[in-house]
Design a protein around this motif. Structure first.
Motif, PDB file in Angstrom:
ATOM      1  N   ARG A  80       0.823  -1.211   0.000  1.00  0.00           N
ATOM      2  CA  ARG A  80       0.000   0.000   0.000  1.00  0.00           C
ATOM      3  C   ARG A  80       0.860   1.265   0.000  1.00  0.00           C
ATOM      4  N   CYS A  81       2.063   1.154   0.471  1.00  0.00           N
ATOM      5  CA  CYS A  81       2.935   2.314   0.674  1.00  0.00           C
ATOM      6  C   CYS A  81       3.322   2.968  -0.653  1.00  0.00           C
ATOM      7  N   THR A  82       3.310   4.301  -0.663  1.00  0.00           N
ATOM      8  CA  THR A  82       3.695   5.057  -1.853  1.00  0.00           C
ATOM      9  C   THR A  82       5.116   5.622  -1.735  1.00  0.00           C
ATOM     10  N   SER A  83       5.807   5.253  -0.664  1.00  0.00           N
ATOM     11  CA  SER A  83       7.181   5.720  -0.425  1.00  0.00           C
ATOM     12  C   SER A  83       7.260   7.249  -0.337  1.00  0.00           C
ATOM     13  N   CYS A  84       6.212   7.858   0.209  1.00  0.00           N
ATOM     14  CA  CYS A  84       6.204   9.325   0.316  1.00  0.00           C
ATOM     15  C   CYS A  84       7.144   9.827   1.405  1.00  0.00           C
ATOM     16  N   GLY A  85       7.438   8.983   2.376  1.00  0.00           N
ATOM     17  CA  GLY A  85       8.382   9.364   3.426  1.00  0.00           C
ATOM     18  C   GLY A  85       7.789  10.169   4.575  1.00  0.00           C
ATOM     19  N   THR A  86       6.478  10.418   4.521  1.00  0.00           N
ATOM     20  CA  THR A  86       5.861  11.255   5.558  1.00  0.00           C
ATOM     21  C   THR A  86       5.976  10.624   6.940  1.00  0.00           C
ATOM     22  N   CYS A  87       5.782   9.328   7.027  1.00  0.00           N
ATOM     23  CA  CYS A  87       5.842   8.676   8.346  1.00  0.00           C
ATOM     24  C   CYS A  87       7.199   8.901   8.999  1.00  0.00           C
ATOM     25  N   ALA A  88       8.252   8.774   8.234  1.00  0.00           N
ATOM     26  CA  ALA A  88       9.593   8.986   8.781  1.00  0.00           C
ATOM     27  C   ALA A  88       9.799  10.447   9.172  1.00  0.00           C
ATOM     28  N   SER A  89       9.186  11.350   8.424  1.00  0.00           N
ATOM     29  CA  SER A  89       9.347  12.773   8.721  1.00  0.00           C
ATOM     30  C   SER A  89       8.648  13.179  10.008  1.00  0.00           C
ATOM     31  N   VAL A  90       7.465  12.611  10.252  1.00  0.00           N
ATOM     32  CA  VAL A  90       6.700  13.037  11.427  1.00  0.00           C
ATOM     33  C   VAL A  90       7.057  12.260  12.680  1.00  0.00           C
TER      34      VAL A  90
ATOM     35  N   ASP B 298      13.905   3.809   9.069  1.00  0.00           N
ATOM     36  CA  ASP B 298      14.997   4.081   8.133  1.00  0.00           C
ATOM     37  C   ASP B 298      14.355   4.356   6.779  1.00  0.00           C
ATOM     38  N   GLU B 299      15.015   5.153   5.962  1.00  0.00           N
ATOM     39  CA  GLU B 299      14.483   5.522   4.650  1.00  0.00           C
ATOM     40  C   GLU B 299      15.462   5.165   3.543  1.00  0.00           C
ATOM     41  N   PRO B 300      15.464   3.922   3.102  1.00  0.00           N
ATOM     42  CA  PRO B 300      16.279   3.591   1.935  1.00  0.00           C
ATOM     43  C   PRO B 300      15.748   4.348   0.721  1.00  0.00           C
ATOM     44  N   PRO B 301      16.599   4.722  -0.205  1.00  0.00           N
ATOM     45  CA  PRO B 301      16.127   5.491  -1.362  1.00  0.00           C
ATOM     46  C   PRO B 301      15.180   4.696  -2.247  1.00  0.00           C
ATOM     47  N   ASP B 302      14.088   5.367  -2.677  1.00  0.00           N
ATOM     48  CA  ASP B 302      13.156   4.848  -3.691  1.00  0.00           C
ATOM     49  C   ASP B 302      12.384   3.596  -3.296  1.00  0.00           C
ATOM     50  N   VAL B 303      12.382   3.249  -2.039  1.00  0.00           N
ATOM     51  CA  VAL B 303      11.575   2.105  -1.578  1.00  0.00           C
ATOM     52  C   VAL B 303      10.881   2.522  -0.277  1.00  0.00           C
ATOM     53  N   PRO B 304       9.887   1.752   0.153  1.00  0.00           N
ATOM     54  CA  PRO B 304       9.198   2.126   1.388  1.00  0.00           C
ATOM     55  C   PRO B 304      10.148   2.190   2.588  1.00  0.00           C
ATOM     56  N   PRO B 305       9.811   3.069   3.544  1.00  0.00           N
ATOM     57  CA  PRO B 305      10.596   3.102   4.782  1.00  0.00           C
ATOM     58  C   PRO B 305      10.568   1.746   5.481  1.00  0.00           C
TER      59      PRO B 305
ATOM     60  N   THR C 165       4.346   5.138  20.497  1.00  0.00           N
ATOM     61  CA  THR C 165       2.909   4.872  20.365  1.00  0.00           C
ATOM     62  C   THR C 165       2.112   6.185  20.319  1.00  0.00           C
ATOM     63  N   CYS C 166       2.646   7.125  19.580  1.00  0.00           N
ATOM     64  CA  CYS C 166       1.983   8.437  19.474  1.00  0.00           C
ATOM     65  C   CYS C 166       0.962   8.465  18.339  1.00  0.00           C
ATOM     66  N   PHE C 167       1.001   7.483  17.437  1.00  0.00           N
ATOM     67  CA  PHE C 167       0.056   7.350  16.315  1.00  0.00           C
ATOM     68  C   PHE C 167       0.248   8.416  15.234  1.00  0.00           C
ATOM     69  N   LEU C 168       1.242   9.271  15.359  1.00  0.00           N
ATOM     70  CA  LEU C 168       1.415  10.338  14.361  1.00  0.00           C
ATOM     71  C   LEU C 168       1.644   9.776  12.961  1.00  0.00           C
ATOM     72  N   CYS C 169       2.444   8.722  12.864  1.00  0.00           N
ATOM     73  CA  CYS C 169       2.723   8.165  11.536  1.00  0.00           C
ATOM     74  C   CYS C 169       1.442   7.647  10.902  1.00  0.00           C
ATOM     75  N   GLU C 170       0.630   6.958  11.700  1.00  0.00           N
ATOM     76  CA  GLU C 170      -0.612   6.407  11.157  1.00  0.00           C
ATOM     77  C   GLU C 170      -1.567   7.530  10.763  1.00  0.00           C
ATOM     78  N   LEU C 171      -1.634   8.577  11.554  1.00  0.00           N
ATOM     79  CA  LEU C 171      -2.491   9.709  11.219  1.00  0.00           C
ATOM     80  C   LEU C 171      -2.084  10.355   9.900  1.00  0.00           C
ATOM     81  N   HIS C 172      -0.795  10.445   9.651  1.00  0.00           N
ATOM     82  CA  HIS C 172      -0.309  11.163   8.471  1.00  0.00           C
ATOM     83  C   HIS C 172      -0.201  10.289   7.230  1.00  0.00           C
TER      84      HIS C 172
ATOM     85  N   ALA D 126      -1.955   6.756   2.614  1.00  0.00           N
ATOM     86  CA  ALA D 126      -2.149   5.478   1.928  1.00  0.00           C
ATOM     87  C   ALA D 126      -2.692   4.403   2.872  1.00  0.00           C
ATOM     88  N   ASP D 127      -2.884   4.762   4.122  1.00  0.00           N
ATOM     89  CA  ASP D 127      -3.354   3.795   5.127  1.00  0.00           C
ATOM     90  C   ASP D 127      -2.504   2.525   5.091  1.00  0.00           C
TER      91      ASP D 127
END
Ligand code: SF4
Ligand code: SF4
Length: 109
Positions: free
Chosen positions: A9-19, A26-33, A43-50, A53-54
């Motif tokens: 489901r992941c689009t490799s947008c990198g938002t989860c790693a950013s928030v 870890d963020e390997p280039p061009d693939v999902p984190p 357990t702050c849920f920020l990554c899931e909120l942002h 792509a669910d």
């Protein structure tokens, strides 16, 4: 605690790693984190909120991993975002952080 990142489901947008405030991914280039430091998850849920792509699942147990399979969480993906009235769900659902119930209850003990 963060339990799953569904790469299909992941689009490799990198938002989860950013928030993430705990540098769990870890963020390997061009693939999902990659969930590289699960034990550091707050357990702050920020990554899931942002994650628009669910593609993430955070469980309510912040003390230890509680492994789940992609099949068991399929119906839960994006549910926290919806029930939090987040992003495209603003106004469609009340802000019900129902999955935080256990977190708050145990924090009070
Ligand atoms: S926010 Fe979601 S879609 Fe974006 S990289 Fe993370 S898991 Fe993938
Ligand atoms: S729940 Fe919070 S601390 Fe854990 S991986 Fe997601 S953003 Fe990072």
């Amino acid at each position: 605690m963060i339990e799953l990142l569904l790469t299909d489901r992941c689009t490799s947008c990198g938002t989860c790693a950013s928030v993430c405030p705990a540098n769990v991914f870890d963020e390997p280039p061009d693939v999902p984190p990659v969930i590289a430091r699960q034990a550091d998850c707050q357990t702050c849920f920020l990554c899931e909120l942002h994650c628009e792509a669910d593609a993430l699942y955070v469980g309510p147990d912040w003390e230890k991993p509680a492994p789940v399979s992609p099949e068991t969480v399929r119906g839960l993906l994006g549910e926290f975002r919806r029930h939090a009235g987040w992003h495209e769900w603003e106004g469609a659902f009340p802000n019900e952080h129902w999955r935080m119930d256990e977190v708050f209850r145990r924090a009070r003990e």
